[in-house]
Design a protein around this motif. Structure first.
Motif, mmCIF file in Angstrom:
data_model
loop_
_atom_site.group_PDB
_atom_site.id
_atom_site.type_symbol
_atom_site.label_atom_id
_atom_site.label_comp_id
_atom_site.label_asym_id
_atom_site.label_seq_id
_atom_site.Cartn_x
_atom_site.Cartn_y
_atom_site.Cartn_z
ATOM 1 N N ILE A 13 0.857 -1.182 0.000
ATOM 2 C CA ILE A 13 0.000 0.000 0.000
ATOM 3 C C ILE A 13 0.896 1.235 0.000
ATOM 4 O O ILE A 13 2.096 1.137 0.271
ATOM 5 C CB ILE A 13 -0.949 0.032 1.220
ATOM 6 N N LEU A 14 0.311 2.369 -0.298
ATOM 7 C CA LEU A 14 1.044 3.628 -0.162
ATOM 8 C C LEU A 14 0.823 4.189 1.231
ATOM 9 O O LEU A 14 -0.302 4.174 1.736
ATOM 10 C CB LEU A 14 0.566 4.644 -1.198
ATOM 11 N N PHE A 15 1.891 4.667 1.827
ATOM 12 C CA PHE A 15 1.815 5.298 3.151
ATOM 13 C C PHE A 15 2.807 6.448 3.149
ATOM 14 O O PHE A 15 4.009 6.232 2.982
ATOM 15 C CB PHE A 15 2.130 4.291 4.260
ATOM 16 N N ARG A 16 2.292 7.657 3.259
ATOM 17 C CA ARG A 16 3.101 8.876 3.213
ATOM 18 C C ARG A 16 3.968 8.948 1.949
ATOM 19 O O ARG A 16 5.098 9.413 1.973
ATOM 20 C CB ARG A 16 3.935 9.013 4.472
ATOM 21 N N GLU A 64 -3.139 14.001 12.134
ATOM 22 C CA GLU A 64 -2.066 14.724 11.461
ATOM 23 C C GLU A 64 -2.540 15.859 10.557
ATOM 24 O O GLU A 64 -1.852 16.863 10.421
ATOM 25 C CB GLU A 64 -1.219 13.744 10.639
ATOM 26 N N LEU A 65 -3.695 15.697 9.929
ATOM 27 C CA LEU A 65 -4.137 16.705 8.967
ATOM 28 C C LEU A 65 -4.635 17.981 9.641
ATOM 29 O O LEU A 65 -4.372 19.080 9.152
ATOM 30 C CB LEU A 65 -5.213 16.136 8.044
ATOM 31 N N LEU A 66 -5.344 17.857 10.747
ATOM 32 C CA LEU A 66 -5.868 19.041 11.422
ATOM 33 C C LEU A 66 -4.773 20.046 11.784
ATOM 34 O O LEU A 66 -4.851 21.215 11.392
ATOM 35 C CB LEU A 66 -6.687 18.659 12.659
ATOM 36 N N PRO A 67 -3.715 19.638 12.480
ATOM 37 C CA PRO A 67 -2.677 20.624 12.804
ATOM 38 C C PRO A 67 -1.985 21.190 11.568
ATOM 39 O O PRO A 67 -1.591 22.360 11.551
ATOM 40 C CB PRO A 67 -1.698 19.880 13.711
ATOM 41 N N ARG A 68 -1.858 20.386 10.515
ATOM 42 C CA ARG A 68 -1.211 20.897 9.300
ATOM 43 C C ARG A 68 -2.089 21.943 8.615
ATOM 44 O O ARG A 68 -1.569 22.952 8.123
ATOM 45 C CB ARG A 68 -0.890 19.741 8.344
ATOM 46 N N THR A 110 -0.308 9.942 0.774
ATOM 47 C CA THR A 110 0.456 10.741 -0.181
ATOM 48 C C THR A 110 1.698 11.336 0.471
ATOM 49 O O THR A 110 1.764 11.461 1.694
ATOM 50 C CB THR A 110 -0.412 11.892 -0.745
ATOM 51 N N PRO A 111 2.667 11.750 -0.341
ATOM 52 C CA PRO A 111 3.842 12.414 0.235
ATOM 53 C C PRO A 111 3.450 13.785 0.801
ATOM 54 O O PRO A 111 2.439 14.371 0.392
ATOM 55 C CB PRO A 111 4.794 12.585 -0.950
ATOM 56 N N PRO A 112 4.235 14.312 1.716
ATOM 57 C CA PRO A 112 3.908 15.603 2.327
ATOM 58 C C PRO A 112 3.671 16.730 1.328
ATOM 59 O O PRO A 112 2.779 17.553 1.524
ATOM 60 C CB PRO A 112 5.115 15.889 3.230
ATOM 61 N N PHE A 113 4.427 16.779 0.232
ATOM 62 C CA PHE A 113 4.239 17.888 -0.702
ATOM 63 C C PHE A 113 2.890 17.806 -1.415
ATOM 64 O O PHE A 113 2.295 18.829 -1.751
ATOM 65 C CB PHE A 113 5.401 17.994 -1.703
#
Length: 161
Positions: A13-16, A64-68, A110-113
């Protein structure tokens, strides 16, 4: 609707943004991938571990998404009313006229970017509630590599569903 793939020992699977292999040691009730370990009762005897893994990924995405989103909103001097993480089938995110940002939990894959591009895209809708040329200029100013992120999403879309 297309039948969703079964996730078991050995599935990738994809992770980050990276390929991660689901690993289950014989007789264990733990599944591992990347830096994650999940305890799943009777994991070795289950025909599919996808529901439990997706539940874990959704919780992780919410944390993780909320703080970002808050961090990027502050960096762009934007006020948001609310952030939700949802199971959106056809969208990566949305922005309401009431300043609610909704994001797809699959962004954790997905990757961070790419994640940041999607968040910025939705934040820019606070200025322009459309996809006009002016909107895309705002996106590009805030996220110069947005085209690379869109290319990544198109290339890996089949692995994210």
């Amino acid at each position: 609707p297309a039948r969703r793939a079964t996730w078991t020992h050995g599935t990738t699977i994809l992770f980050r943004g990276e390929i991660a292999t689901l690993t289950l040691a014989a007789g264990e009730s733990e599944i591992r991938f990347a830096d994650q370990t999940l305890r799943i009762a009777d994991a070795a005897s289950r025909p599919c571990l996808r529901p439990e893994i997706e539940r874990h990924l959704r919780r992780l995405a919410a944390r993780e998404l909320l703080p970002r989103v808050l961090e990027l909103a502050a960096a762009h001097q934007l006020r948001i009313a609310r952030v939700t993480v949802r199971d959106q089938r056809s969208r990566w995110g949305s922005c309401s006229a009431r300043a609610t940002i909704s994001l797809n939990w699959r962004l954790i894959q997905t990757p961070p970017f790419v994640r940041d591009y999607i968040i910025i895209h939705e934040l820019m809708h606070l200025h322009e509630m459309n996809h006009s040329a002016r909107f895309w200029r705002r996106v590009e100013a805030a996220c110069p590599n947005f085209r690379e992120a869109e290319t990544w999403l198109k290339k890996h879309n089949s692995l994210l569903r």
